[in-house]
Structures are given as structure tokens and as C-alpha cells.
Design a protein around this motif. Structure first.
Motif, short mmCIF file in Angstrom:
data_model
loop_
_atom_site.label_atom_id
_atom_site.label_comp_id
_atom_site.label_asym_id
_atom_site.label_seq_id
_atom_site.Cartn_x
_atom_site.Cartn_y
_atom_site.Cartn_z
N GLU A 185 -6.58 -48.01 -30.37
CA GLU A 185 -6.98 -49.00 -29.05
C GLU A 185 -6.06 -49.91 -29.09
OE1 GLU A 185 -8.94 -48.15 -31.60
OE2 GLU A 185 -10.81 -47.28 -30.94
N THR A 197 -9.85 -49.54 -14.60
CA THR A 197 -10.22 -50.05 -16.00
C THR A 197 -10.48 -48.99 -16.86
OG1 THR A 197 -12.28 -50.73 -14.90
CG2 THR A 197 -10.45 -52.43 -14.98
N VAL A 198 -10.18 -49.30 -18.01
CA VAL A 198 -11.01 -48.35 -19.12
C VAL A 198 -12.45 -48.43 -19.23
CG1 VAL A 198 -11.01 -48.10 -21.54
CG2 VAL A 198 -8.91 -48.57 -20.56
N GLU A 199 -13.30 -47.34 -19.19
CA GLU A 199 -14.55 -47.13 -19.15
C GLU A 199 -15.11 -46.73 -20.69
OE1 GLU A 199 -16.21 -45.25 -15.86
OE2 GLU A 199 -14.60 -46.35 -14.27
N LEU A 209 -5.22 -46.21 -21.43
CA LEU A 209 -4.89 -45.32 -20.44
C LEU A 209 -3.57 -45.45 -19.67
CD1 LEU A 209 -8.45 -45.28 -18.66
CD2 LEU A 209 -7.35 -43.56 -20.20
N ASN A 257 -8.35 -51.88 -26.45
CA ASN A 257 -8.85 -50.90 -25.64
C ASN A 257 -7.95 -49.88 -25.72
OD1 ASN A 257 -11.09 -52.61 -24.36
ND2 ASN A 257 -9.67 -53.92 -23.60
N TYR A 270 -10.40 -39.71 -23.90
CA TYR A 270 -8.76 -39.66 -23.98
C TYR A 270 -8.36 -39.48 -25.51
CZ TYR A 270 -4.39 -41.32 -22.78
OH TYR A 270 -3.15 -41.49 -22.35
N ASP A 293 -14.13 -43.07 -21.77
CA ASP A 293 -12.35 -42.84 -22.18
C ASP A 293 -12.35 -42.93 -23.48
OD1 ASP A 293 -11.57 -42.81 -19.28
OD2 ASP A 293 -11.99 -44.98 -19.14
N ASN A 294 -13.13 -43.69 -24.37
CA ASN A 294 -13.03 -43.99 -25.94
C ASN A 294 -13.05 -42.32 -26.38
OD1 ASN A 294 -12.76 -46.57 -25.82
ND2 ASN A 294 -14.81 -46.93 -25.75
#
Length: 409
Positions: free
Chosen positions: A68, A180-182, A173, A170, A189, A185-186
Motif C-alpha cells: 500500500e 479512486t481506489v476501492e 493503482l 492505499n 490488484y 482493489d485490495n
């Protein structure tokens, strides 16, 4: 032609914005798969990729884990400073050492809103995790050529840097995914086999693989082995120079066990498929490390790295892949090392001679990128035919998009 003289403008195509996948599909292995073999193009889906691979062959994956790496600090004025943690400085021996530092760490970063941050000013970020308060501090140390040196410290100092990033940061991306990262995505991705923390970008070809697909591969006795390359932000760095001679390749950490090298040696006479350009660059880097040792058996470990132009400028008698890998293993065994941890800046471009992989699984890459140069080196001029087909048939492009299985001519 030496790859230094290649113009990146010869490796471009028109990529409309709507062809770029902004989200992954609901099921990882339902993405479409373009197959290029013997000059012909066909289609499948990832969940059936086992049907395209030879029973008893080898698949190589990059098991790096995305960290992150984006940190947002809000100043008392309300202005936001974004710190993008790129990589540790040379004072740390490897990525794992840097990620497991406790209490404080120095990191090479990009800064968004750097003009709002005066040297000497300490930024502060407070958060709560597992019932305890964590405070993260950032201190501006100095400017590098195109980045910044930042000291990060935190309390409680019993936490590792990896743990702090997990709470405070975060997922980064890619910039072309314009949203924006949602929360999803954790998970999405990351590959399902991500294991070693250190990347700022996912090895995206691996995002399509699932446990169900691995079971199918097992049934065909297709072996899986893992190498590690920690993907740096250089993977997104556009080529701005007229020719490749003016483009410096970003050095990235690789970490490969002697067990994995022995496995690759064992399969040299069988088809080896690499999943992702990072896996490909790693195994080809192993070859060039072995070439250096075959020619200089007493080369100091700190000098055992792969430079950008090594494949095109290391003159002398050719070394087979078998000899190179055996030389590397002997070198490591003699030093009682069970893995090679070093850096590679290997640039693979048309003119490169591949030593190890027969096939490559990869996503579709940006125009005028070093990754597209790699694909062009792998399949030859027909890369245009492949990409034109993918565009015409509405394949989804880039990190969250579809992919292809490319067999070397």
C-alpha cells in the motif's frame, strides 16, 4: 541494429480510452485470452489456458506482493501531500530488509504537492488499528534527480514498515485507471499467490489465475514454480527520449531460490511458459548472471547485477542456458547461499535473443512502453497484427484487462 538506436515511435498504436479496463471482471479466470502460435491468432479464456499448454511442462510466476505504497498526509492548512513510496535506498541490502524495519525507515518517494511541503517540516498522520493508535511521521530529507528522499517514522515502534503501510497506505493503482481506489482493489490488484511484499505495481498477467485453474494445471502435470521481482514505478515510466539510448531502465530487486533455479534447469528441454513480463525478465536475468559467472567465476557478489545493455554488449563465446544456470548454482552453493538477491535493469527489445522461455502469458501493454518493446522482441513484427486484432475484437487493455498467450516463433 543495436536496441539503443530503436525509436520508441516505431512501437506505438492508437489506444482509445474506452478500451482501457477500469475494473476487473467478476471472475478472475473469465478474462479473454488471445493465443498467438505459428503466426496464427485464435481465442480462448483464461480458465481454459491449460488446454493450450504441454502436459509435463513448467509455468513460472512472479510471487511479489503489492504494498500500500500511497500515503496521504493532510497539513493543518487542509492541503494534502501525497507520498508515493517507490523503493528503499541502497543502504538496505534487499526489499525484505527494508520492509521489516521497525520504528523508522528512509525511502525514495514521489511527492504530489511537494511545493506545499517545506524542507524540515514534519507531516503527521494518525490512525487506529486493532485498538491501538498509530502515528506516522514524514520528514523531507532531500531531492534526488526525479524523486525525493523521505524519512518515515512511527509509534508504536514495534511495528514493521510493512505493517504501517498496510494500515496507513492505499494500493497504488496505475495512473491510467482513472478512478479512486476501492475496497475490492485490495484483493483484486493482488495475485492469489502473492507472497513477498515489495511491489508498487501488480504482475498483472498473474491476476487471472485461480485455485480452480491451478487444479486443472495439476491434472495435466504442469508444474508451477515461483520467482520474485519487485515491480518498481519504472514499469509505468514513459519513454521520453527519441531513441532507447536516452531511456534509463529502472533497477528492480529480484530474489530467486536455488530450488527455483534447479527447477528451471530441469525443464530446459521442455516448454517453459513465463507468466508476465516480470517473470520473463527475471529468468532471463538469471541467464545473464550465469554468463558473468561462467566468464568470471570469482566475481564479487556485490558486482553480480544485470545492467540495461548487458545482453547486447557482453562479448565473447556464447554460453548455453544450461552452462549459465549451472555456473550460477555452483557460485551460490560455494558461498552457502540458498538464493540470489540482486538487482536487474535488463531491457528486452527487438534484437534480443531469448534463452529460456518458449511462451509468454501477458496483458496488453501501453503504446511506446518498454513492455511493448519486450513483446515485439518476443513475437517479432507480428506484434502489430496481434494488437490490431485485439483492438478490433474489443479485448480489454492494460492491468485489469484481458491477456494473451504468445508462443515464440
Amino acid at each position: 541494429m543495436h536496441p539503443k538506436d530503436l525509436s520508441v515511435h516505431d512501437f506505438t498504436y492508437e489506444l482509445p480510452e474506452h478500451k482501457i479496463a477500469r475494473y476487473p471482471l467478476a471472475e478472475r479466470d473469465s478474462s479473454r485470452l488471445l493465443i498467438y502460435k505459428d503466426g496464427a491468432i485464435s481465442e480462448s479464456v483464461y480458465r481454459d489456458i491449460h488446454q493450450q499448454l504441454t502436459p509435463g511442462s513448467l509455468l513460472l510466476f512472479n510471487n511479489t506482493r503489492v504494498v500500500e505504497a500511497r500515503l496521504l498526509f493532510q497539513k493543518p492548512t487542509g492541503a494534502v501531500v501525497e507520498i508515493f513510496c517507490l523503493e528503499p535506498p541502497p543502504q538496505y541490502a534487499d526489499m525484505t530488509t527494508a520492509m521489516t524495519q521497525k520504528g523508522h525507515v528512509t525511502w525514495i518517494c514521489l511527492i504530489g504537492g511537494a511545493s506545499k511541503w517545506k524542507p524540515g517540516q514534519i507531516l503527521e498522520k494518525r490512525m487506529e488499528w486493532n485498538g491501538q493508535e498509530i502515528t506516522l511521521y514524514a520528514r523531507y530529507l532531500g531531492k534526488e534527480k526525479d524523486s525525493f528522499s523521505i524519512e518515515l517514522s512511527w509509534t508504536p515502534d514495534s511495528l514493521t514498515f510493512a505493517e504501517v503501510l498496510h494500515v496507513a497506505g492505499n494500493i497504488p493503482l496505475p495512473p491510467y485507471i482513472k478512478r479512486t481506489v476501492e475496497q475490492t482493489d485490495n484483493e483484486r490488484y493482488q495475485t492469489i499467490y502473492a507472497n513477498t511484499e515489495g511491489s508498487v505495481a501488480a504482475p498483472t498477467a498473474g491476476l487471472h489465475f485461480t485455485d480452480t485453474l491451478f487444479e486443472q494445471l495439476n491434472r495435466k502435470q504442469i508444474r508451477r514454480e515461483y520467482v520474485t521481482l519487485h515491480v518498481g514505478a519504472g514499469t509505468f515510466k514513459p519513454v521520453k527520449s527519441d531513441t532507447m539510448s536516452g531511456h534509463p531502465m529502472h533497477a528492480e530487486f529480484i530474489d530467486v531460490s536455488t530450488h527455483a533455479i534447479e527447477c528451471i534447469l530441469q525443464y530446459l528441454n521442455k516448454p517453459i511458459t513465463v507468466v508476465g513480463t516480470t517473470s520473463l525478465r527475471t529468468v532471463e536475468s538469471l541467464y545473464w548472471l550465469g554468463v558473468k559467472i561462467a566468464r568470471q567465476p570469482n566475481l564479487p557478489l556485490e558486482d553480480l547485477v544485470v545492467h540495461q545493455w548487458d545482453p547486447y554488449e557482453l562479448n565473447g563465446m556464447p554460453v548455453t542456458a544450461k552452462t549459465a544456470l549451472e555456473s550460477l548454482l555452483q557460485y551460490l552453493h560455494a558461498r552457502q547461499l540458498n538464493r540470489i538477491i540482486t538487482k536487474t535493469s535488463l531491457l528486452i527489445a527487438p534484437g534480443y535473443t531469448f534463452q529460456i522461455p518458449r511462451a509468454l502469458v501477458t496483458n496488453f501493454h501501453q503504446p511506446q512502453s518498454t513492455l511493448l518493446l519486450l513483446v515485439a522482441a518476443f513475437v517479432g513484427p507480428n506484434w502489430r497484427k496481434i494488437y490490431s486484432y485485439a483492438l478490433e475484437q474489443d479485448f480489454r487493455f492494460l492491468s485489469y484487462g484481458d491477456g494473451c498467450l504468445l508462443f515464440r516463433p
